[in-house]
Design a protein around this motif. Structure first.
Motif, PDB file in Angstrom:
ATOM      1  N   PHE A 188      31.139 -12.884  32.813  1.00  0.00           N
ATOM      2  CA  PHE A 188      30.027 -13.338  33.646  1.00  0.00           C
ATOM      3  C   PHE A 188      28.840 -12.380  33.521  1.00  0.00           C
ATOM      4  CE2 PHE A 188      27.677 -13.218  37.638  1.00  0.00           C
ATOM      5  CZ  PHE A 188      27.324 -14.555  37.772  1.00  0.00           C
ATOM      6  N   ASN A 191      27.033 -12.845  30.134  1.00  0.00           N
ATOM      7  CA  ASN A 191      26.304 -14.087  29.889  1.00  0.00           C
ATOM      8  C   ASN A 191      25.297 -14.440  30.965  1.00  0.00           C
ATOM      9  OD1 ASN A 191      27.539 -14.772  27.444  1.00  0.00           O
ATOM     10  ND2 ASN A 191      29.362 -15.436  28.566  1.00  0.00           N
ATOM     11  N   ARG A 192      25.575 -14.056  32.197  1.00  0.00           N
ATOM     12  CA  ARG A 192      24.782 -14.590  33.291  1.00  0.00           C
ATOM     13  C   ARG A 192      23.933 -13.569  34.016  1.00  0.00           C
ATOM     14  NH1 ARG A 192      26.413 -19.924  34.293  1.00  0.00           N
ATOM     15  NH2 ARG A 192      26.959 -20.643  32.235  1.00  0.00           N
ATOM     16  N   THR A 193      23.943 -12.324  33.590  1.00  0.00           N
ATOM     17  CA  THR A 193      23.092 -11.372  34.298  1.00  0.00           C
ATOM     18  C   THR A 193      22.062 -10.775  33.339  1.00  0.00           C
ATOM     19  OG1 THR A 193      24.416  -9.423  33.845  1.00  0.00           O
ATOM     20  CG2 THR A 193      25.014 -10.693  35.790  1.00  0.00           C
ATOM     21  N   VAL A 194      20.988 -10.307  33.924  1.00  0.00           N
ATOM     22  CA  VAL A 194      19.931  -9.667  33.150  1.00  0.00           C
ATOM     23  C   VAL A 194      20.515  -8.472  32.403  1.00  0.00           C
ATOM     24  CG1 VAL A 194      17.746  -8.428  33.315  1.00  0.00           C
ATOM     25  CG2 VAL A 194      18.145 -10.441  34.725  1.00  0.00           C
ATOM     26  N   ARG A 197      22.320  -9.565  29.211  1.00  0.00           N
ATOM     27  CA  ARG A 197      21.388  -9.970  28.141  1.00  0.00           C
ATOM     28  C   ARG A 197      20.632  -8.757  27.613  1.00  0.00           C
ATOM     29  NH1 ARG A 197      24.429 -13.505  27.060  1.00  0.00           N
ATOM     30  NH2 ARG A 197      23.025 -14.571  25.635  1.00  0.00           N
ATOM     31  N   ASP A 198      20.280  -7.827  28.518  1.00  0.00           N
ATOM     32  CA  ASP A 198      19.597  -6.607  28.078  1.00  0.00           C
ATOM     33  C   ASP A 198      20.489  -5.804  27.133  1.00  0.00           C
ATOM     34  OD1 ASP A 198      17.416  -7.270  29.518  1.00  0.00           O
ATOM     35  OD2 ASP A 198      17.570  -5.682  31.013  1.00  0.00           O
ATOM     36  N   LEU A 200      22.711  -6.893  25.019  1.00  0.00           N
ATOM     37  CA  LEU A 200      22.663  -7.472  23.673  1.00  0.00           C
ATOM     38  C   LEU A 200      21.323  -7.188  23.004  1.00  0.00           C
ATOM     39  CD1 LEU A 200      24.455 -10.797  24.540  1.00  0.00           C
ATOM     40  CD2 LEU A 200      25.305  -9.064  22.966  1.00  0.00           C
ATOM     41  N   ALA A 201      20.247  -7.202  23.783  1.00  0.00           N
ATOM     42  CA  ALA A 201      18.926  -6.916  23.223  1.00  0.00           C
ATOM     43  C   ALA A 201      18.852  -5.474  22.728  1.00  0.00           C
ATOM     44  CB  ALA A 201      17.842  -7.180  24.261  1.00  0.00           C
TER      45      ALA A 201
ATOM     46  N   ILE B 345      14.254  -9.195  18.218  1.00  0.00           N
ATOM     47  CA  ILE B 345      15.677  -8.861  18.211  1.00  0.00           C
ATOM     48  C   ILE B 345      16.293  -9.848  17.231  1.00  0.00           C
ATOM     49  CG2 ILE B 345      17.738  -8.511  19.635  1.00  0.00           C
ATOM     50  CD1 ILE B 345      15.591  -7.041  20.975  1.00  0.00           C
ATOM     51  N   GLU B 352      16.090 -16.200  23.788  1.00  0.00           N
ATOM     52  CA  GLU B 352      16.262 -14.853  24.331  1.00  0.00           C
ATOM     53  C   GLU B 352      15.089 -13.954  23.972  1.00  0.00           C
ATOM     54  OE1 GLU B 352      19.915 -12.835  24.699  1.00  0.00           O
ATOM     55  OE2 GLU B 352      21.002 -14.535  23.859  1.00  0.00           O
ATOM     56  N   ARG B 359      12.247 -12.381  32.033  1.00  0.00           N
ATOM     57  CA  ARG B 359      13.444 -12.843  32.758  1.00  0.00           C
ATOM     58  C   ARG B 359      13.846 -11.885  33.873  1.00  0.00           C
ATOM     59  NH1 ARG B 359      17.313 -11.925  27.742  1.00  0.00           N
ATOM     60  NH2 ARG B 359      17.278  -9.672  27.729  1.00  0.00           N
ATOM     61  N   LEU B 367      19.076  -9.942  39.581  1.00  0.00           N
ATOM     62  CA  LEU B 367      20.247  -9.613  38.755  1.00  0.00           C
ATOM     63  C   LEU B 367      20.692 -10.762  37.869  1.00  0.00           C
ATOM     64  CD1 LEU B 367      22.584  -7.828  41.350  1.00  0.00           C
ATOM     65  CD2 LEU B 367      21.379  -6.762  39.450  1.00  0.00           C
ATOM     66  N   PHE B 368      20.716 -11.979  38.449  1.00  0.00           N
ATOM     67  CA  PHE B 368      21.373 -13.077  37.756  1.00  0.00           C
ATOM     68  C   PHE B 368      20.367 -13.943  37.006  1.00  0.00           C
ATOM     69  CE2 PHE B 368      23.806 -12.022  41.606  1.00  0.00           C
ATOM     70  CZ  PHE B 368      24.913 -11.463  40.972  1.00  0.00           C
ATOM     71  N   ILE B 369      20.715 -14.249  35.787  1.00  0.00           N
ATOM     72  CA  ILE B 369      19.853 -15.059  34.936  1.00  0.00           C
ATOM     73  C   ILE B 369      19.526 -16.397  35.608  1.00  0.00           C
ATOM     74  CG2 ILE B 369      19.811 -16.369  32.767  1.00  0.00           C
ATOM     75  CD1 ILE B 369      19.557 -13.484  32.172  1.00  0.00           C
TER      76      ILE B 369
END
Lengths: 324, 513
Positions: A188, A191-194, A197-198, A200-201, B345, B352, B359, B367-369
């Motif tokens: 979770f 995939n679902r939090t900033v 994703r950060d 992976l960036a 990236i 992304e 975002r 916190l959550f996308i």
């Protein structure tokens, strides 16, 4: 959009088989392996063996969750095996001296957090290569574990503590539940939090991430800290299962975890990784080892097999990237 | 036949990168015993051509011929064996090793499988003598000056018995004395029958040194001629060419109010404090040669480097800019020069990459996308900027350079932008996408964004800007209005002053290429 206009932007179409393999690759391997073992290996599919298998992979699984983040951010952590041992030993020592499970667990997790923060700070702020940094802390922490235990196993006197490792819910061992929970939680987060994703960036291109306003250093420090705490937690669960803190345990554990992640398609150069595939990687490693045990393959040969699997995994990673 | 085959012939050479044609059907000859200049603006295809020559790239079309024989394989070691040496601006030497070892790297004299140190020293001394350097062959390379290293690199090329030697801007880090010596060596090479390919921006050098010239523009061959038949103006004119004015879509706009004011800004890469202001709704250009301090200035404005003095205000409010994040929060955003290294990236999707920065602010509870917003924003930006991609889930590295740049613009249009900093926004982008990016710039300026653009392409900077600052050697040399700016004026202001020792007057930050 006309086809000519999009020709430059879209990559050449790839055969559907290759595409499917790319998307589901290791899940397919896992399925084939599972069915193969069920058919050809005696006792593999028994409930008892399944329990044993799940318990055996639970530790790798837990730590693979945070290792996934570490690798996805483009880093490495070799110190986890030592943290597992040291946290177990420290928890045992503290429990024996204070008669308090809470204090013992807290001490174990504390040492993990300390190692993790140190790793993260040195890698992110002092810009030392993660491989070197964690190679150093790996040895320091291993040594520290030996020092506090005087090189011997530390038996634990508090019997309540053993329920963490040996109890079961619906006849599934507690550590397996914990690992499943970790898979869900970290999946979770990724995939679902900033933050996910950060991560992976940062792994995909740290400089670009920095210029897009992502606090790269902070992301790395948080990941290493989580990794340390997670490894320590795994060490405490292990200590509970074997009713003692063993300073010798889990040598080479870090490589097992990294192999499982790489097998699960996590790119060693960072930026690519998914929880589902890591779970597949963990299970593949576990099944292979379990099957070898059932077939009475001697331990020495198991090392060879594990090494070959790691090599195969890295070659697979390279091959996949070359293909793109 | 009486005419010997040229030492080096490019025959209809083309080089295509995803979405860009870096070289398009280029043919010309380089004769043995001559010094051949290669000129063109940045992005004209000179470096691509050199990389093909060195074997680093395999051309996607056409071929090379050496002494009339076509070269079959394109591999750097084959090129070395065929007598081709390319001496780049960034030197390919090992600073930790001695001069002698560097000279013979890869083919050290051996005896019983061990390095024959005596033979190595003797051979190294001979090579160094050849180029007029008096150096102990066992000196560690890292202790030498840049100029000396350049000389070592040339000597190294000669140890391989190179017959075709290409120089890529060799004088950019040399002192006047070293330049003279380099010229003597190059003339010596010519008299020995080598074919020399000489890439430089310095008109003076070209006319002093070279026999013939080839001019490239936008990846195409424009002209090859004896230099004696050309004037400087003729060369410049061929380099610049006549371009369609309307790809810039320039329309005059009234200033939309107070904007960015920079007073006495100092920092790494700047030789003197910089002062300028750009109004909201203005497009403010920075022209200058590579290394003139333009990118460094943008970096300071974006918080990528620590300023050592001066102040920056936007609409009257003072800004503290110590990190990109702070700059972004103040509405200052940067599209960096090196898209691959600093912008995209590569292994992540268009979605992304678009949402990378904004975002954070859109996330639920921080916190959550916010999944719905992510999808909508990526789709809207992609449509708005007409990014050509099969879907927003495509990996950005599969897009052409122009579309990648649009995604990065989209990343910033997802934010509240006050000042848009563009560093070489159209480098490596084909003409069609260039034109679209110019349109976007004009639209943004009209909507009140203060656009600051850095470019080394003269027509581009003249075509898009309301005002143009020219930077030279780490300082702002002049600020011109659109009406008074011409290519000649800008070039004259941008070129380093030729009087005095060239190397000495460069600030240290610029002396390193």
């Amino acid at each position: 959009m006309s086809t000519t206009a999009s020709a430059a932007a879209s990559p050449a179409p790839r055969p559907a088989v290759a595409d499917f393999f790319d998307k589901a690759g290791m899940l397919v391997v896992l399925a084939i392996l599972f069915v193969g073992c069920s058919v050809f290996v005696e006792n593999f599919l028994s409930w008892r063996n399944m329990q044993g298998l799940a318990l055996a992979v639970s530790m790798t699984g837990m730590v693979a969750c945070t290792m996934l983040f570490c690798l996805a951010a483009g880093d490495f952590d070799l110190s986890i095996g030592s943290v597992v041992a040291c946290a177990g030993v420290l928890a045992a020592v503290v429990m024996n001296q204070t008669e308090s499970i809470t204090l013992g667990v807290a001490a174990g997790l504390g040492i993990g957090a300390l190692v993790g923060v140190t790793n993260g700070y040195v890698v992110a702020k002092l810009r030392i290569n993660a491989l070197i940094t964690t190679l150093a802390t790996m040895q320091i922490v291993r040594g520290f574990g030996f020092i506090i235990s005087d090189g011997k196993a530390v038996g634990i006197g508090l019997e309540d503590f053993f329920s963490l490792g040996s109890s079961a819910l619906f006849s599934v061992p507690t550590p397996v539940w914990i690992t499943a929970g970790c898979f869900a939680l970290f999946g979770f987060i990724l995939n679902r939090t900033v933050f996910g994703r950060d991560t992976l960036a940062v792994g995909g291109n740290a400089e670009a991430a920095h210029l897009a306003g992502i606090a790269v250093d902070r992301v790395k420090i948080v990941i290493f800290t989580a990794q340390g705490v997670m490894a320590a937690f795994a060490g405490i669960v292990l200590a509970s299962r074997i009713t003692s803190g063993q300073p010798n345990t889990s040598q080479g554990f870090e490589l097992e975890v990294i192999s499982a992640c790489v097998l699960g398609g996590v790119s060693l150069t960072g930026g690519v990784g998914s929880m589902a595939f890591v779970i597949a990687g963990v299970l593949i490693m576990g099944i292979v080892q379990n099957a070898m045990n059932l077939m009475n393959v001697a331990t020495f040969y198991q090392y060879v097999a594990r090494g070959l699997i790691l090599l195969a995994a890295v070659l697979f990673d390279r091959w996949k990237r070359r293909k793109q | 036949m009486s005419v010997p085959a040229p030492a080096l012939a490019f025959d209809r050479v083309s080089m295509a990168f995803p979405g860009v044609k870096a070289l398009d059907d280029v043919s010309f000859d380089v004769r043995a015993g001559s010094i051949h200049a290669l000129m063109g603006e940045n992005g004209a295809g000179k470096s691509t051509l050199l990389k093909i020559l060195s074997g680093a790239y395999t051309p996607s079309g056409g071929s090379l011929a050496l002494d009339g024989r076509p070269r079959t394989s394109g591999d750097t070691s084959d090129a070395l064996a065929a007598g081709i040496a390319v001496i780049y601006q960034e030197l390919h030497l090992v600073p930790e090793m001695s001069v002698a070892e560097n000279l013979f790297l890869g083919h050290l004299p051996q005896k019983f499988g061990l390095v024959n140190r005596r033979a190595l020293a003797a051979a190294a001394r001979q090579q160094l003598e050849l180029i007029g350097e008096e150096l102990d062959p066992w000196t560690k390379l890292g202790t030498l000056s840049l100029g000396q290293r350049q000389m070592v690199e040339i000597a190294k090329a000669l140890t391989r018995g190179a017959r075709i030697i290409a120089f890529d801007e060799p004088t950019s880090s040399l002192s006047d004395r070293e330049v003279r010596r380099l010229f003597t060596i190059i003339r010596e090479l010519r008299s020995r029958g080598c074919a020399v390919l000489y890439v430089s921006h310095r008109m003076e050098e070209i006319f002093e040194l070279c026999d013939r010239i080839t001019i490239l523009r936008d990846g195409r061959h424009v002209d090859t001629a004896d230099l004696a038949t050309l004037t400087r103006d003729a060369v410049v004119q061929r380099m610049v060419g006549r371009k369609l004015a309307d790809i810039y879509h320039y329309t005059p706009r009234p200033p939309a109010g107070p904007g960015l004011v920079v007073e006495g800004l100092c920092g790494p890469g700047l030789a003197e404090p910089c002062t300028f202001s750009a109004a909201a709704g203005e497009i403010f250009g920075f022209f200058g040669l590579i290394g003139a301090g333009r990118s460094e200035l943008l970096k300071l404005l974006f918080g990528g480097a620590e300023k050592t003095g001066g102040r920056v205000t936007f609409a009257g409010r003072a800004l503290t800019l110590t990190s990109p994040r702070q700059a972004i929060e103040a509405g200052i955003v940067l599209c960096p020069e090196d898209r691959k290294k600093e912008g995209i990236i590569p292994v992540r999707s268009v979605l992304e990459n678009t949402n990378l920065s904004a975002r954070r602010r859109k996330a639920r509870a921080g916190l959550f996308i916010h999944e719905a917003w992510e999808q909508t924003n990526a789709r809207e930006r992609t449509a708005q900027l007409r990014v050509k991609t099969p879907s927003v889930h495509q990996l950005i590295r599969n897009l052409s350079g122009g579309n990648q740049q649009k995604v990065i613009l989209g990343r910033w249009l997802s934010e509240k932008v006050n000042v848009l900093l563009l560093d070489e926004p159209t480098r490596g982008i084909d003409v069609g996408a260039k034109s679209e990016i110019y349109t976007i710039m004009q639209d943004l300026a009209r909507s009140g964004v203060c656009v600051i653009v850095v470019s080394s392409e003269l027509p581009e900077i003249l075509g898009v800007s309301d005002r143009i600052a020219v930077m030279r050697q780490g300082k702002i040399a002049a600020i011109l209005d659109r009406a008074e700016a011409t290519e000649e004026k800008l070039l004259k202001l941008a070129l380093p002053l030729e009087s005095g020792p060239r190397g000495a007057e460069l600030p240290p930050a610029l002396a390193t290429p």
